[in-house]
Design a protein around this motif. Structure first.
Motif, PDB file in Angstrom:
ATOM      1  N   ALA A   1       0.847  -1.198   0.000  1.00  0.00           N
ATOM      2  CA  ALA A   1       0.000   0.000   0.000  1.00  0.00           C
ATOM      3  C   ALA A   1       0.880   1.244   0.000  1.00  0.00           C
ATOM      4  O   ALA A   1       1.919   1.277   0.666  1.00  0.00           O
ATOM      5  N   SER A   2       0.459   2.268  -0.734  1.00  0.00           N
ATOM      6  CA  SER A   2       1.284   3.471  -0.823  1.00  0.00           C
ATOM      7  C   SER A   2       0.615   4.722  -0.274  1.00  0.00           C
ATOM      8  O   SER A   2       1.300   5.706   0.009  1.00  0.00           O
ATOM      9  N   PHE A   3      -0.709   4.718  -0.095  1.00  0.00           N
ATOM     10  CA  PHE A   3      -1.348   5.866   0.566  1.00  0.00           C
ATOM     11  C   PHE A   3      -2.261   5.331   1.664  1.00  0.00           C
ATOM     12  O   PHE A   3      -3.235   4.641   1.415  1.00  0.00           O
ATOM     13  N   VAL A   4      -1.862   5.623   2.887  1.00  0.00           N
ATOM     14  CA  VAL A   4      -2.525   5.067   4.068  1.00  0.00           C
ATOM     15  C   VAL A   4      -2.966   6.201   4.988  1.00  0.00           C
ATOM     16  O   VAL A   4      -2.159   7.057   5.364  1.00  0.00           O
ATOM     17  N   ALA A   5      -4.248   6.209   5.319  1.00  0.00           N
ATOM     18  CA  ALA A   5      -4.761   7.150   6.316  1.00  0.00           C
ATOM     19  C   ALA A   5      -4.535   6.524   7.688  1.00  0.00           C
ATOM     20  O   ALA A   5      -5.080   5.460   7.980  1.00  0.00           O
ATOM     21  N   VAL A   6      -3.710   7.158   8.500  1.00  0.00           N
ATOM     22  CA  VAL A   6      -3.296   6.568   9.769  1.00  0.00           C
ATOM     23  C   VAL A   6      -4.068   7.117  10.967  1.00  0.00           C
ATOM     24  O   VAL A   6      -3.799   6.733  12.108  1.00  0.00           O
ATOM     25  N   GLY A   7      -5.037   7.989  10.723  1.00  0.00           N
ATOM     26  CA  GLY A   7      -5.827   8.523  11.822  1.00  0.00           C
ATOM     27  C   GLY A   7      -7.015   9.311  11.323  1.00  0.00           C
ATOM     28  O   GLY A   7      -7.115   9.639  10.139  1.00  0.00           O
ATOM     29  N   THR A   8      -7.927   9.614  12.230  1.00  0.00           N
ATOM     30  CA  THR A   8      -9.064  10.488  11.942  1.00  0.00           C
ATOM     31  C   THR A   8      -9.115  11.582  12.999  1.00  0.00           C
ATOM     32  O   THR A   8      -8.809  11.320  14.172  1.00  0.00           O
ATOM     33  N   ASP A   9      -9.477  12.772  12.584  1.00  0.00           N
ATOM     34  CA  ASP A   9      -9.466  13.885  13.540  1.00  0.00           C
ATOM     35  C   ASP A   9     -10.417  13.648  14.710  1.00  0.00           C
ATOM     36  O   ASP A   9     -10.085  13.939  15.866  1.00  0.00           O
ATOM     37  N   VAL A  10     -11.594  13.086  14.438  1.00  0.00           N
ATOM     38  CA  VAL A  10     -12.556  12.880  15.517  1.00  0.00           C
ATOM     39  C   VAL A  10     -12.040  11.861  16.528  1.00  0.00           C
ATOM     40  O   VAL A  10     -12.202  12.027  17.746  1.00  0.00           O
ATOM     41  N   ALA A  11     -11.403  10.793  16.052  1.00  0.00           N
ATOM     42  CA  ALA A  11     -10.874   9.774  16.959  1.00  0.00           C
ATOM     43  C   ALA A  11      -9.685  10.308  17.748  1.00  0.00           C
ATOM     44  O   ALA A  11      -9.534  10.010  18.952  1.00  0.00           O
ATOM     45  N   LEU A  12      -8.831  11.088  17.106  1.00  0.00           N
ATOM     46  CA  LEU A  12      -7.664  11.640  17.789  1.00  0.00           C
ATOM     47  C   LEU A  12      -8.077  12.573  18.916  1.00  0.00           C
ATOM     48  O   LEU A  12      -7.535  12.506  20.026  1.00  0.00           O
ATOM     49  N   LEU A  13      -9.051  13.438  18.655  1.00  0.00           N
ATOM     50  CA  LEU A  13      -9.529  14.335  19.700  1.00  0.00           C
ATOM     51  C   LEU A  13     -10.192  13.551  20.822  1.00  0.00           C
ATOM     52  O   LEU A  13      -9.944  13.798  22.008  1.00  0.00           O
ATOM     53  N   GLY A  14     -11.040  12.590  20.445  1.00  0.00           N
ATOM     54  CA  GLY A  14     -11.739  11.807  21.455  1.00  0.00           C
ATOM     55  C   GLY A  14     -10.782  11.043  22.351  1.00  0.00           C
ATOM     56  O   GLY A  14     -10.939  11.021  23.581  1.00  0.00           O
ATOM     57  N   ALA A  15      -9.772  10.416  21.759  1.00  0.00           N
ATOM     58  CA  ALA A  15      -8.815   9.635  22.540  1.00  0.00           C
ATOM     59  C   ALA A  15      -8.020  10.528  23.483  1.00  0.00           C
ATOM     60  O   ALA A  15      -7.813  10.192  24.660  1.00  0.00           O
ATOM     61  N   ALA A  16      -7.562  11.669  22.977  1.00  0.00           N
ATOM     62  CA  ALA A  16      -6.779  12.578  23.808  1.00  0.00           C
ATOM     63  C   ALA A  16      -7.625  13.152  24.947  1.00  0.00           C
ATOM     64  O   ALA A  16      -7.159  13.275  26.088  1.00  0.00           O
ATOM     65  N   ALA A  17      -8.884  13.490  24.647  1.00  0.00           N
ATOM     66  CA  ALA A  17      -9.766  14.048  25.669  1.00  0.00           C
ATOM     67  C   ALA A  17     -10.083  13.018  26.754  1.00  0.00           C
ATOM     68  O   ALA A  17     -10.098  13.335  27.957  1.00  0.00           O
ATOM     69  N   ARG A  18     -10.360  11.773  26.338  1.00  0.00           N
ATOM     70  CA  ARG A  18     -10.637  10.727  27.324  1.00  0.00           C
ATOM     71  C   ARG A  18      -9.425  10.458  28.217  1.00  0.00           C
ATOM     72  O   ARG A  18      -9.562  10.281  29.431  1.00  0.00           O
ATOM     73  N   GLN A  19      -8.246  10.447  27.615  1.00  0.00           N
ATOM     74  CA  GLN A  19      -7.024  10.205  28.373  1.00  0.00           C
ATOM     75  C   GLN A  19      -6.791  11.321  29.382  1.00  0.00           C
ATOM     76  O   GLN A  19      -6.414  11.079  30.542  1.00  0.00           O
ATOM     77  N   LEU A  20      -7.008  12.560  28.951  1.00  0.00           N
ATOM     78  CA  LEU A  20      -6.825  13.703  29.835  1.00  0.00           C
ATOM     79  C   LEU A  20      -7.794  13.649  31.007  1.00  0.00           C
ATOM     80  O   LEU A  20      -7.403  13.821  32.171  1.00  0.00           O
ATOM     81  N   LEU A  21      -9.066  13.414  30.715  1.00  0.00           N
ATOM     82  CA  LEU A  21     -10.070  13.374  31.776  1.00  0.00           C
ATOM     83  C   LEU A  21      -9.808  12.225  32.739  1.00  0.00           C
ATOM     84  O   LEU A  21      -9.916  12.392  33.965  1.00  0.00           O
ATOM     85  N   ALA A  22      -9.448  11.075  32.199  1.00  0.00           N
ATOM     86  CA  ALA A  22      -9.193   9.909  33.049  1.00  0.00           C
ATOM     87  C   ALA A  22      -8.040  10.171  34.000  1.00  0.00           C
ATOM     88  O   ALA A  22      -8.067   9.744  35.167  1.00  0.00           O
ATOM     89  N   ALA A  23      -7.013  10.884  33.545  1.00  0.00           N
ATOM     90  CA  ALA A  23      -5.857  11.165  34.403  1.00  0.00           C
ATOM     91  C   ALA A  23      -6.266  11.954  35.634  1.00  0.00           C
ATOM     92  O   ALA A  23      -5.790  11.692  36.748  1.00  0.00           O
ATOM     93  N   TYR A  24      -7.180  12.904  35.473  1.00  0.00           N
ATOM     94  CA  TYR A  24      -7.609  13.710  36.608  1.00  0.00           C
ATOM     95  C   TYR A  24      -8.649  13.005  37.452  1.00  0.00           C
ATOM     96  O   TYR A  24      -8.641  13.087  38.679  1.00  0.00           O
ATOM     97  N   ARG A  25      -9.578  12.322  36.782  1.00  0.00           N
ATOM     98  CA  ARG A  25     -10.595  11.612  37.549  1.00  0.00           C
ATOM     99  C   ARG A  25      -9.977  10.500  38.384  1.00  0.00           C
ATOM    100  O   ARG A  25     -10.343  10.296  39.545  1.00  0.00           O
ATOM    101  N   ASN A  26      -9.040   9.764  37.818  1.00  0.00           N
ATOM    102  CA  ASN A  26      -8.387   8.697  38.565  1.00  0.00           C
ATOM    103  C   ASN A  26      -7.583   9.255  39.727  1.00  0.00           C
ATOM    104  O   ASN A  26      -7.572   8.706  40.822  1.00  0.00           O
TER     105      ASN A  26
END
Length: 290
Positions: free
Chosen positions: A252-277
Motif C-alpha cells: 500500500a502506498s497511501f494510508v490514512a493513519v488517523g481520523t481527527d474525531v478519533a484523535l480528539l476523542g482519545a486525547a480528551a478521554r485520556q486527559l479526563l481519566a488522568a484527573y478523575r483517577n
C-alpha cells in the motif's frame, strides 16, 4: 500595468500596456508521489470545519481526506477547507457522497484535483468515474471552467487542455463484489489508485464492526497485491499501527493513519481519566474515604 491620465472632470481613462500574467495549473504533488511509489501518510478530516482542517494541514500530513460521504460536509464547506489547506504542503483529497457525474463536476470546478470515489464494484463503474473527470470527447465533464476556481476563473492558460493531467482518480473497493472485480477495476485506464475500505468491507464479509479481523486484513492484502500487478497504487484507512504497517509491507502506498474525531476523542478521554483517577485516589486516601 495600467496607466491613466487626469481629465478636467477628475475622471480617469485606462489603457492596459502589458497583459496580465497568466497563471499555471497547480501541480498535483500527491499524484506524482503515487507515480514514484513514495508512501503517503494521511489523516481523515471529518469535523467538516476549515479551522480544524487547517490545523491538521499545519502538522504536515501528506494528504487529508475531506469527507462528504459520512461527515456533514457540503460543497461550500468543502470549498472553505480547500482554501484553508492551500498554503500548506498537505494535499486535499475529497470524497463525494457518491460517485455521481454531477457531484464530481462540482467538486472539480471548485478546485479538487484528487477524488476518492466510494462504492465502486465493477470496472464499468470505474470507467464511468473516469469519464466524469474528463472533458469531451474523452469524457462527459461539463464545460464551465470560466466560472470555476479550478481554472482560476480562466486565469490558467489552456486549463481545458491540461486539467486531466493533474486529476487523480481513486476508487474505493469495499464490498465482496468489488473484491471479486478488483483486477478489472485496477486495469481501467485513468484510475490512479484503489482504496480499500475496511469498515464496509468487513460488513460485506459478514463481520460487521470488525475491520481488523484476520480474514478482512487478508482480503485487503490480496487486493493490494492485485492492484500492484496492474501497476496502480493502493490505499487503505488503518488507524491501528500494526495493521497500517502490515498494509504498507504488502505494498500500500497511501494510508490514512488517523481520523481527527478519533484523535480528539482519545486525547480528551485520556486527559479526563488522568484527573478523575487522581481525584478518586485522593478521596480514597482520606480518613473515612471522603
Amino acid at each position: 500595468m495600467a496607466r491613466g491620465r487626469a481629465r478636467p472632470d477628475n475622471a480617469w481613462t485606462f489603457n492596459l500596456t502589458s497583459p496580465v500574467d497568466a497563471m499555471t495549473l497547480p501541480d498535483n504533488s500527491f499524484k506524482r508521489a503515487l507515480q514514484r511509489g513514495a508512501p503517503q501518510f494521511g489523516c481523515w478530516a471529518a469535523f467538516a470545519d476549515s479551522y480544524v482542517t487547517e490545523a491538521l494541514a499545519s502538522i504536515g500530513f501528506d494528504w487529508l481526506l475531506i469527507d462528504n460521504e459520512h461527515a456533514p460536509n457540503d460543497l461550500r464547506s468543502t470549498l472553505s477547507q480547500l482554501q484553508a489547506v492551500a498554503p500548506y504542503r498537505s494535499h486535499p483529497v475529497v470524497r463525494p457522497a457518491r460517485s455521481d457525474t454531477a457531484a464530481i463536476k462540482q467538486m472539480l470546478d471548485i478546485g479538487v484535483q484528487t477524488l476518492l470515489l466510494p462504492m465502486i464494484d465493477t470496472a464499468d463503474q470505474a470507467r464511468d468515474a473516469v469519464l466524469a473527470t474528463r472533458y469531451p470527447p474523452r469524457g462527459v465533464r461539463g464545460v464551465g471552467a470560466a466560472l470555476a476556481r479550478a481554472s482560476r476563473w480562466n486565469g490558467v492558460t489552456d486549463y481545458l487542455g491540461k486539467a486531466s493531467d493533474e486529476i487523480c482518480v481513486l476508487v474505493q473497493v469495499e464490498t465482496v463484489t468489488g473484491l471479486g472485480n478488483v483486477d478489472a477495476i485496477a486495469e481501467v485506464e485513468g484510475i490512479d489508485g484503489v482504496f480499500f475500505g475496511p469498515a464496509d468491507l468487513s460488513a460485506s464479509l459478514g463481520l460487521l464492526g470488525q475491520p481488523g479481523a484476520d480474514s478482512v486484513r487478508a482480503e485487503i492484502r490480496r487486493g493490494i497485491e492485485s492492484v500492484a500487478r496492474a501497476g496502480k497504487s493502493s490505499g487503505v484507512l488503518a488507524t491501528d499501527e500494526r495493521a497500517a504497517r502490515e498494509y504498507l509491507a504488502a505494498g500500500a502506498s497511501f494510508v490514512a493513519v488517523g481520523t481527527d474525531v478519533a484523535l480528539l476523542g482519545a486525547a480528551a478521554r485520556q486527559l479526563l481519566a488522568a484527573y478523575r483517577n487522581g481525584a478518586a485516589d485522593a478521596v480514597s486516601a482520606k480518613p473515612g474515604g471522603y
